[in-house]
Structure formats: structure tokens, C-alpha cells
Design a protein around this motif. Structure first.
Motif: not given
Length: 113
Positions: A54-72
Motif C-alpha cells: 500500500r505504502d509503495a503506491l504513495i508518492d515519495q514526495g507526499h507530505v500529508g497524512p499517511r495510512p497506518t497499520g496493515g490489513v484493514g
């Protein structure tokens, strides 16, 4: 989410009969049964693999909130068998999703094909 944090869930179950079947398993204590059937270190590894994908899909330059945890969005243990089944259907090695699918009536699974 309302605070701007991206949803931690990457995969969803869309088939109504399959969702209903997983809901029945959950309501009958399936989360606890799955946690007893799958080793904690395997569950933790599944969460880590999911988060990495999931996190690999987030742009490396993203500075906003990020999802946490694993499945669900789960950090430890199990929470949502639906998310595990969806992850397993994505082609991932998800032993909880596989365990859950083994509990489902074969006619529901056959209806997916």
C-alpha cells in the motif's frame, strides 16, 4: 478519512454473496477462530507485506497524512476478515484470507467464477 488521513484499506470485497458469507463467519466468532488458527508471526508478516504494498503506491514526495497499520488498518492481531479475503483475492499470500475462504460454502465461491 475525515481528518485527511488516507484510508488504510487497499482492497475491498465487492461481491454481495461473498461479503455476506464472510460477515456470517465474523459474526460467529471467526476473527478469534482465525487468530487461533494462524500463528501471530504469520499474521504480523501479512500486515507488514500489505502495508509495504500500500505504502509503495504513495508518492515519495507526499507530505500529508499517511495510512497506518496493515490489513484493514490493523496494527496487531486481526480485525477484519473481509479485508484479508480481499487481499488474498488480489493474489497475495494471506493465510487469514485463505483460512476464511476455506470456511465458506463452495457454492458461494463457485458463483464468483
Amino acid at each position: 478519512m475525515r481528518d485527511g488521513t488516507p484510508m488504510p484499506t487497499l482492497y475491498w470485497l465487492c461481491d454481495p454473496p461473498l461479503r455476506a458469507a464472510v460477515s456470517r463467519i465474523e459474526s460467529a466468532g471467526g476473527v478469534h477462530a482465525a487468530a487461533a488458527a494462524v500463528a501471530p508471526e504469520v499474521i504480523a508478516a501479512t500486515h507488514a507485506a500489505y502495508a509495504a504494498e500500500r505504502d509503495a503506491l504513495i508518492d515519495q514526495g507526499h507530505v500529508g497524512p499517511r495510512p497506518t497499520g496493515g490489513v484493514g488498518g490493523t496494527r496487531t492481531g486481526l480485525k477484519c476478515l473481509h479485508a484479508h479475503v480481499a487481499y488474498a483475492f488480489s493474489g497475495a499470500d494471506d493465510p487469514v484470507g485463505a483460512w476464511t475462504l476455506q470456511q465458506i460454502d463452495g457454492d458461494v465461491i463457485a458463483g464468483l467464477r
